[in-house]
Design a protein around this motif. Structure first.
Motif, PDB file in Angstrom:
ATOM      1  N   ALA A 209       4.385  19.037 -36.038  1.00 48.75           N
ATOM      2  CA  ALA A 209       5.121  18.307 -35.013  1.00 48.75           C
ATOM      3  C   ALA A 209       4.435  18.442 -33.658  1.00 48.75           C
ATOM      4  N   GLN A 210       3.986  19.657 -33.345  1.00 52.61           N
ATOM      5  CA  GLN A 210       3.265  19.870 -32.091  1.00 52.61           C
ATOM      6  C   GLN A 210       1.945  19.089 -32.087  1.00 52.61           C
ATOM      7  N   TYR A 211       1.256  19.087 -33.216  1.00 54.26           N
ATOM      8  CA  TYR A 211       0.014  18.320 -33.372  1.00 54.26           C
ATOM      9  C   TYR A 211       0.264  16.828 -33.166  1.00 54.26           C
ATOM     10  N   ALA A 212       1.330  16.306 -33.769  1.00 52.78           N
ATOM     11  CA  ALA A 212       1.666  14.888 -33.614  1.00 52.78           C
ATOM     12  C   ALA A 212       1.977  14.562 -32.160  1.00 52.78           C
ATOM     13  N   ALA A 213       2.689  15.449 -31.481  1.00 57.08           N
ATOM     14  CA  ALA A 213       3.016  15.233 -30.073  1.00 57.08           C
ATOM     15  C   ALA A 213       1.756  15.277 -29.205  1.00 57.08           C
ATOM     16  N   THR A 214       0.808  16.131 -29.563  1.00 55.89           N
ATOM     17  CA  THR A 214      -0.446  16.228 -28.809  1.00 55.89           C
ATOM     18  C   THR A 214      -1.261  14.955 -28.956  1.00 55.89           C
ATOM     19  N   LEU A 215      -1.308  14.407 -30.166  1.00 51.67           N
ATOM     20  CA  LEU A 215      -1.966  13.118 -30.362  1.00 51.67           C
ATOM     21  C   LEU A 215      -1.281  12.037 -29.540  1.00 51.67           C
ATOM     22  N   ALA A 216       0.045  12.014 -29.593  1.00 51.69           N
ATOM     23  CA  ALA A 216       0.813  10.961 -28.926  1.00 51.69           C
ATOM     24  C   ALA A 216       0.687  11.016 -27.405  1.00 51.69           C
ATOM     25  N   SER A 217       0.501  12.215 -26.866  1.00 49.38           N
ATOM     26  CA  SER A 217       0.400  12.380 -25.410  1.00 49.38           C
ATOM     27  C   SER A 217      -1.030  12.242 -24.918  1.00 49.38           C
ATOM     28  N   ARG A 218      -1.936  11.962 -25.834  1.00 46.92           N
ATOM     29  CA  ARG A 218      -3.363  11.882 -25.511  1.00 46.92           C
ATOM     30  C   ARG A 218      -3.883  13.201 -24.957  1.00 46.92           C
ATOM     31  N   GLY A 219      -3.478  14.294 -25.597  1.00 46.71           N
ATOM     32  CA  GLY A 219      -4.155  15.547 -25.331  1.00 46.71           C
ATOM     33  C   GLY A 219      -3.406  16.627 -24.596  1.00 46.71           C
ATOM     34  N   PRO A 252     -12.280  10.462 -23.634  1.00 49.82           N
ATOM     35  CA  PRO A 252     -12.226   9.130 -23.025  1.00 49.82           C
ATOM     36  C   PRO A 252     -11.066   8.310 -23.584  1.00 49.82           C
ATOM     37  N   ASP A 253     -10.484   7.446 -22.744  1.00 49.63           N
ATOM     38  CA  ASP A 253      -9.373   6.608 -23.184  1.00 49.63           C
ATOM     39  C   ASP A 253      -9.727   5.773 -24.405  1.00 49.63           C
ATOM     40  N   SER A 254     -10.982   5.333 -24.487  1.00 51.92           N
ATOM     41  CA  SER A 254     -11.390   4.487 -25.609  1.00 51.92           C
ATOM     42  C   SER A 254     -11.257   5.211 -26.940  1.00 51.92           C
ATOM     43  N   TYR A 255     -11.421   6.544 -26.941  1.00 47.58           N
ATOM     44  CA  TYR A 255     -11.265   7.317 -28.181  1.00 47.58           C
ATOM     45  C   TYR A 255      -9.804   7.323 -28.612  1.00 47.58           C
ATOM     46  N   TRP A 256      -8.912   7.588 -27.643  1.00 43.69           N
ATOM     47  CA  TRP A 256      -7.488   7.591 -27.960  1.00 43.69           C
ATOM     48  C   TRP A 256      -7.034   6.211 -28.419  1.00 43.69           C
ATOM     49  N   GLU A 257      -7.516   5.193 -27.742  1.00 45.61           N
ATOM     50  CA  GLU A 257      -7.140   3.825 -28.106  1.00 45.61           C
ATOM     51  C   GLU A 257      -7.574   3.486 -29.524  1.00 45.61           C
ATOM     52  N   GLU A 258      -8.731   3.990 -29.925  1.00 42.85           N
ATOM     53  CA  GLU A 258      -9.238   3.707 -31.269  1.00 42.85           C
ATOM     54  C   GLU A 258      -8.333   4.290 -32.343  1.00 42.85           C
TER      55      GLU A 258
END
Length: 375
Positions: A209-219, A252-258
């Motif tokens: 859950a913490q991992y999913a939240a970290t992905l969702a918050s972009r880090g 970079p934002d482009s990584y998260w966007e991908e």
């Protein structure tokens, strides 16, 4: 777990029991005999079936399976192993190891062949060959000795996998890391290839859950918190709630966007008519138990996709495919949150009386064996 605050809105481990049996500080012998197998919390530690079934089923701590793949892609991008514009031909299999008895193959579930794909599509289709060749094997080729495994481990820990969530809960496990042992007993190449699609680490549901939240918050890795405030007998505030950022990951934002593009398109069941776009990744972790291979259902998600508010992780040992065995549970959690608290700050269909608190953090954490664990 709320993405921006770290508040744990709900935590459940099934089978459950009524903790009121402890009222008064003691418990009846018949209640103790009946309930002791349910008292351990499988969301934060490893819990097994009763003694008579020990070893016949997986524990509550299972490999995270394909839910690792958004992070795998982030690692590949950040390590410059490929770019967001790179295309890979998934022909259904990737081979590694020396010719002969040490030659091993990595295939897609059900023998699927997906053809040309960019990193986002690799997440969408959950391509094992892409992860194995483009990240796991590429890390092995980039670094000398076991350095690649150490690099992989560093990324895992930044996202809360293999370290404490810092929740403060008693007896919380840090998960079980297996890629270092695989590197010693088999090879560094095998450790990285297997880890790339989620088979070299077993983590708690709270960690997921913490991992999913970290992905969702972009880090931003948030501390999970269970108490909104503490007041004394006179109602005076003793301690309030403050969100705590444990660490940040700067990509970079482009990584998260991908990765978000891929996570938006992952196919799941049980979400027909869901009114919000959402980020998700299914996982089906294979595990050898009592001489047979079992499939554990794992699923992470965050909603709404454009501005994530709630992250959820569900693990169902022996639950089959994550998109089928775990995803419908997440749908119910999302709907309950939207009804009572609201993704956009207003309860959609509250059951609480008007004027009652709608933002407090509540916790349900009873014992479990290996049937279900969910945050």
């Amino acid at each position: 777990m709320e993405v921006k605050t770290g508040k744990v809105i709900a935590m459940a481990s099934m089978p459950d029991y009524d903790p009121n049996v402890w009222e008064g500080g003691s418990i009846l012998t018949e209640d103790w005999n009946r309930l002791q197998r349910f008292m351990e919390n499988g969301t934060i530690r490893e819990v097994y079936q009763p003694v008579e079934d020990y070893g016949k089923h997986p524990s509550s701590l299972v490999p995270l399976g394909s839910t690792i793949k958004p992070l795998t892609v982030l690692i590949g991008l950040n390590e410059k192993l490929f770019t967001t514009d790179t295309y890979y031909n998934d022909d259904g299999v990737f081979y590694y190891g020396k010719e002969g008895i040490h030659r091993r193959s990595i295939r897609n579930a059900r023998g699927a062949v997906y053809g040309m794909m960019d990193p986002a599509r690799a997440i969408e289709k959950s391509s094992n060959p892409f992860m194995a060749e483009m990240v796991g094997n590429a890390l092995y080729m980039k670094y000398k000795g076991d350095e690649g495994v150490k690099v992989w481990d560093s990324y895992m820990k930044q996202f809360g996998l293999g370290v404490s969530t810092e929740s403060g809960l008693h007896n919380e496990l840090k998960g079980i890391i297996e890629y270092f042992n695989e590197a010693k007993s088999a090879s560094v190449q095998s450790a990285l290839v297997q880890a790339s699609f989620g088979q070299q680490g077993r983590y708690t549901t709270l960690q997921l859950a913490q991992y999913a939240a970290t992905l969702a918050s972009r880090g931003k890795r948030m501390k999970p918190q269970f108490v909104n405030e503490i007041r004394d007998a006179n109602g005076n505030l003793v301690q309030g709630f403050e969100p705590v950022v444990l660490n940040t990951i700067d990509f970079p934002d482009s990584y998260w966007e991908e990765i978000e593009q891929g996570m938006r398109r992952v196919k799941v069941t049980g979400f027909e008519g869901f009114p919000y776009p959402f980020l998700r990744k299914t996982g089906t972790s294979e595990q050898s138990v009592a001489g047979k291979i079992v499939d554990n259902a794992v699923f992470i998600a965050a909603a709404p996709a454009d501005d994530p508010v709630l992250a959820v992780a569900v693990v169902v040992p022996e639950g089959g495919f994550g998109g089928q065995g775990a995803a419908p549970i997440v749908r119910k959690i999302f709907e309950a949150y939207d009804d009572e608290i609201g993704f956009y700050g207003k309860p959609k269909n509250p059951t609480k009386p008007a004027g009652a608190s709608k933002s407090g953090s509540t916790t349900k954490a009873a014992g479990a064996d290996n049937a279900e664990s969910a945050e």
